[in-house]
Write a protein that holds these residues in place. Structure first.
Motif, mmCIF file in Angstrom:
data_model
loop_
_atom_site.group_PDB
_atom_site.id
_atom_site.type_symbol
_atom_site.label_atom_id
_atom_site.label_comp_id
_atom_site.label_asym_id
_atom_site.label_seq_id
_atom_site.Cartn_x
_atom_site.Cartn_y
_atom_site.Cartn_z
ATOM 1 N N ILE A 60 36.462 -35.004 -19.853
ATOM 2 C CA ILE A 60 35.575 -34.147 -20.077
ATOM 3 C C ILE A 60 35.961 -32.862 -20.726
ATOM 4 C CG2 ILE A 60 34.011 -32.439 -19.258
ATOM 5 C CD1 ILE A 60 33.283 -34.827 -17.018
ATOM 6 N N LEU A 61 37.120 -32.185 -19.956
ATOM 7 C CA LEU A 61 37.644 -31.037 -20.747
ATOM 8 C C LEU A 61 38.309 -31.241 -22.099
ATOM 9 C CD1 LEU A 61 39.237 -29.416 -17.411
ATOM 10 C CD2 LEU A 61 37.250 -28.489 -18.831
ATOM 11 N N ALA A 62 38.644 -32.660 -22.391
ATOM 12 C CA ALA A 62 39.492 -32.974 -23.628
ATOM 13 C C ALA A 62 38.495 -32.709 -24.745
ATOM 14 C CB ALA A 62 40.210 -34.099 -23.447
ATOM 15 N N SER A 63 37.144 -32.852 -24.443
ATOM 16 C CA SER A 63 36.194 -33.087 -25.591
ATOM 17 C C SER A 63 35.559 -31.473 -25.542
ATOM 18 C CB SER A 63 34.981 -33.911 -25.133
ATOM 19 O OG SER A 63 34.172 -33.266 -23.888
ATOM 20 N N GLU A 64 36.009 -30.313 -24.886
ATOM 21 C CA GLU A 64 35.522 -29.278 -24.896
ATOM 22 C C GLU A 64 36.316 -28.109 -25.584
ATOM 23 O OE1 GLU A 64 32.821 -27.843 -23.870
ATOM 24 O OE2 GLU A 64 32.264 -29.503 -22.117
ATOM 25 N N LYS A 65 35.965 -27.514 -26.792
ATOM 26 C CA LYS A 65 36.626 -26.607 -27.631
ATOM 27 C C LYS A 65 36.576 -25.343 -27.169
ATOM 28 C CE LYS A 65 37.254 -30.178 -30.204
ATOM 29 N NZ LYS A 65 38.582 -30.954 -30.131
ATOM 30 N N LYS A 66 37.275 -24.763 -25.955
ATOM 31 C CA LYS A 66 37.279 -23.765 -25.626
ATOM 32 C C LYS A 66 38.683 -23.102 -25.288
ATOM 33 C CE LYS A 66 32.978 -24.320 -24.678
ATOM 34 N NZ LYS A 66 31.694 -23.329 -25.394
ATOM 35 N N ASP A 67 38.822 -21.663 -25.250
ATOM 36 C CA ASP A 67 39.884 -21.126 -25.071
ATOM 37 C C ASP A 67 40.737 -21.458 -23.798
ATOM 38 O OD1 ASP A 67 39.449 -19.593 -27.523
ATOM 39 O OD2 ASP A 67 38.599 -18.186 -26.450
ATOM 40 N N MET A 68 39.796 -21.382 -22.717
ATOM 41 C CA MET A 68 40.342 -21.770 -21.468
ATOM 42 C C MET A 68 39.499 -22.875 -20.899
ATOM 43 S SD MET A 68 40.611 -17.828 -19.788
ATOM 44 C CE MET A 68 39.100 -17.516 -19.779
ATOM 45 N N LYS A 69 40.350 -23.522 -20.100
ATOM 46 C CA LYS A 69 39.932 -24.780 -19.515
ATOM 47 C C LYS A 69 40.409 -24.658 -17.919
ATOM 48 C CE LYS A 69 39.903 -27.389 -23.563
ATOM 49 N NZ LYS A 69 40.409 -28.968 -24.413
ATOM 50 N N GLN A 70 39.375 -25.089 -17.037
ATOM 51 C CA GLN A 70 39.887 -25.055 -15.702
ATOM 52 C C GLN A 70 39.055 -26.217 -14.862
ATOM 53 O OE1 GLN A 70 38.821 -21.700 -13.260
ATOM 54 N NE2 GLN A 70 36.990 -21.669 -14.089
ATOM 55 N N ILE A 71 39.549 -26.405 -13.662
ATOM 56 C CA ILE A 71 38.954 -27.453 -12.913
ATOM 57 C C ILE A 71 38.551 -26.571 -11.518
ATOM 58 C CG2 ILE A 71 39.109 -29.399 -11.319
ATOM 59 C CD1 ILE A 71 40.746 -30.790 -13.543
ATOM 60 N N VAL A 72 37.570 -26.684 -11.149
ATOM 61 C CA VAL A 72 37.389 -25.965 -9.513
ATOM 62 C C VAL A 72 36.794 -27.175 -8.931
ATOM 63 C CG1 VAL A 72 35.644 -24.439 -8.399
ATOM 64 C CG2 VAL A 72 36.384 -23.725 -10.685
ATOM 65 N N MET A 73 37.616 -27.286 -7.662
ATOM 66 C CA MET A 73 37.515 -28.224 -6.813
ATOM 67 C C MET A 73 37.211 -27.759 -5.455
ATOM 68 S SD MET A 73 40.178 -31.525 -5.923
ATOM 69 C CE MET A 73 41.565 -30.512 -5.627
ATOM 70 N N ILE A 74 36.192 -28.337 -4.852
ATOM 71 C CA ILE A 74 35.762 -27.906 -3.419
ATOM 72 C C ILE A 74 35.860 -29.198 -2.783
ATOM 73 C CG2 ILE A 74 33.705 -27.126 -2.149
ATOM 74 C CD1 ILE A 74 32.516 -25.939 -4.655
ATOM 75 N N THR A 75 36.612 -29.338 -1.687
ATOM 76 C CA THR A 75 36.887 -30.437 -1.008
ATOM 77 C C THR A 75 37.142 -29.973 0.543
ATOM 78 O OG1 THR A 75 38.397 -32.333 -0.603
ATOM 79 C CG2 THR A 75 39.361 -30.289 -1.211
ATOM 80 N N ASP A 76 36.792 -31.074 1.547
ATOM 81 C CA ASP A 76 37.288 -30.727 2.913
ATOM 82 C C ASP A 76 38.289 -31.575 3.238
ATOM 83 O OD1 ASP A 76 35.643 -32.987 3.333
ATOM 84 O OD2 ASP A 76 34.623 -32.072 5.067
ATOM 85 N N GLY A 77 38.829 -32.546 2.605
ATOM 86 C CA GLY A 77 39.598 -33.552 2.823
ATOM 87 C C GLY A 77 40.958 -33.719 1.922
#
Length: 377
Positions: free
Chosen positions: A268-285
């Motif tokens: 998904i991020l490879a298709s975005e033309k933005k200055d910054m790219k990040q993943i926010v992961m919410i997990t409990d395991g």
């Protein structure tokens, strides 16, 4: 003389707006429990609203009973719910996009109130560029800079070189331009763990995570229109979900395939033309599942499986090489999960947060807004 009898005026809606009702029903509408994937029925909504009004303690039971049908009709009339009538089945209700947007706004308002913030701007970094809006210092003009001329500095440079005389000759070396603060744009993929553990042990972790996702979506859309937010659910595999469908998503009897989530997020991020790219992961395991080359799902919930861990960290390495930051919000402190997240943090130079369902939103929004004063490489 004609006699007129005056009766006591009764409010059929108890003086409550549709927004008041939505706020009271928020927990039910965002319910994430794994319970056979049942649909919400009109009768369930009616009972939930009745309980909420009784708990409010402002109205007697008779007035509540008389007002219920009118209150539910108000929610439909104002576009928060759609009714689906089928003579052979209980009446089903669909949560509309307007309702989801309201829930996101309400969550955001509550969270920002807790943070003590009242206004937002665009993301600012420490990098400076020559733009039209000047708020930084002056610099010598270089080829390629926008000619946002600082007349005072330019004239002063010429006077220093030529002295006070007329006509004053200005050379290229004298040109100075205003710098403006560089306003960056960011592409974010929010990865939500929807494995079964997110509702186990007497605590619902997934519903608060959904609320935060809706709040973040509302914040980006209204305050940072140059940013983008996409949503990925990871469980036995991974899938992208439209943010408008988030309120209807439930957890299931799943394992945790973090690797598939990272693969999809990178795509998904490879298709975005933005200055910054990040993943926010919410997990409990910890990662406990892996998609093999033949398509089979390998599962091992015991400890950190070496195969699952190595393949997952391979994807973390790819994120690092692609310049993608990974910030992890942990809703548990299981030793195996902590080990995994520490490794991810070391590799991607991201951050890890130990949170609970009660402070998840504050941590996540603070992290998001703090990028206004931090350069992300």
């Amino acid at each position: 003389m004609k006699k007129i009898r005056y009766g006591r005026y009764e409010e059929t809606d108890l003086g409550l707006s549709a927004e008041d009702l939505m706020q009271m029903l928020g927990d039910l509408l965002l319910d994430s429990g794994f319970d056979g994937w049942r649909e919400l029925t009109m009768e369930e909504l009616r009972e939930a609203l009745k309980r909420a009004l009784e708990e409010k303690g402002e109205f007697d039971k008779q007035r509540i009973e008389q007002a219920l049908d009118g209150l539910l009709a108000k929610l439909e009339e104002e576009g928060y719910l759609n009714r689906e009538d089928d003579p052979d089945k209980p009446v089903k209700l669909e949560i509309t996009d307007k309702a989801i947007d309201f829930l996101g706004f309400k969550t955001l308002k509550d969270l920002m109130g807790a943070l003590g913030r009242s206004s937002f701007g665009a993301h600012e970094t420490r990098d400076l560029s020559t733009g039209v809006e000047s708020s930084g210092s002056t610099k010598k003009w270089e080829f390629g800079d926008t000619l946002n001329l600082d007349a005072s500095a330019t004239l002063f440079s010429a006077l220093q070189r030529e002295g006070l005389k007329l006509p004053l000759e200005i050379e290229y070396d004298d040109l100075h331009v205003h710098q403006s603060e560089y306003q960056s744009s960011c592409a974010t993929v929010l990865m939500l763990d929807c494995s079964h553990s997110m509702i186990l042990y007497g605590e619902d972790r997934f519903t608060p995570a959904k609320r935060v996702a809706l709040a973040l979506s509302h914040l980006i859309r209204t305050q940072f229109p140059g940013d983008s937010l996409r949503l990925v659910l990871f469980h036995d595999t991974a899938e992208e979900v439209r943010l408008g469908e988030l309120a209807r998503v439930q957890v299931g009897p799943y394992y945790t395939n973090t690797r598939d989530g990272l693969i999809l997020a990178q795509r998904i991020l490879a298709s975005e033309k933005k200055d910054m790219k990040q993943i926010v992961m919410i997990t409990d395991g910890k990662p406990s599942a892996l998609t093999l080359e033949d398509g089979r799902i390998y599962k091992n919930p015991m400890g950190l499986d070496p195969l699952v861990l190595s393949k997952t960290l391979e994807e973390v390495g790819r994120c690092k090489r692609a310049g993608i930051l990974i910030n992890t919000f942990m809703l548990a402190s299981d030793y195996s999960l902590v080990q995994f997240v520490q490794k991810v943090t070391e590799m991607c130079k991201g951050k890890a947060y130990f949170t609970t369902p009660y402070n998840l939103g504050q941590y996540l929004l603070m992290d998001f807004l703090n990028r206004k004063t931090r350069t992300i490489h």
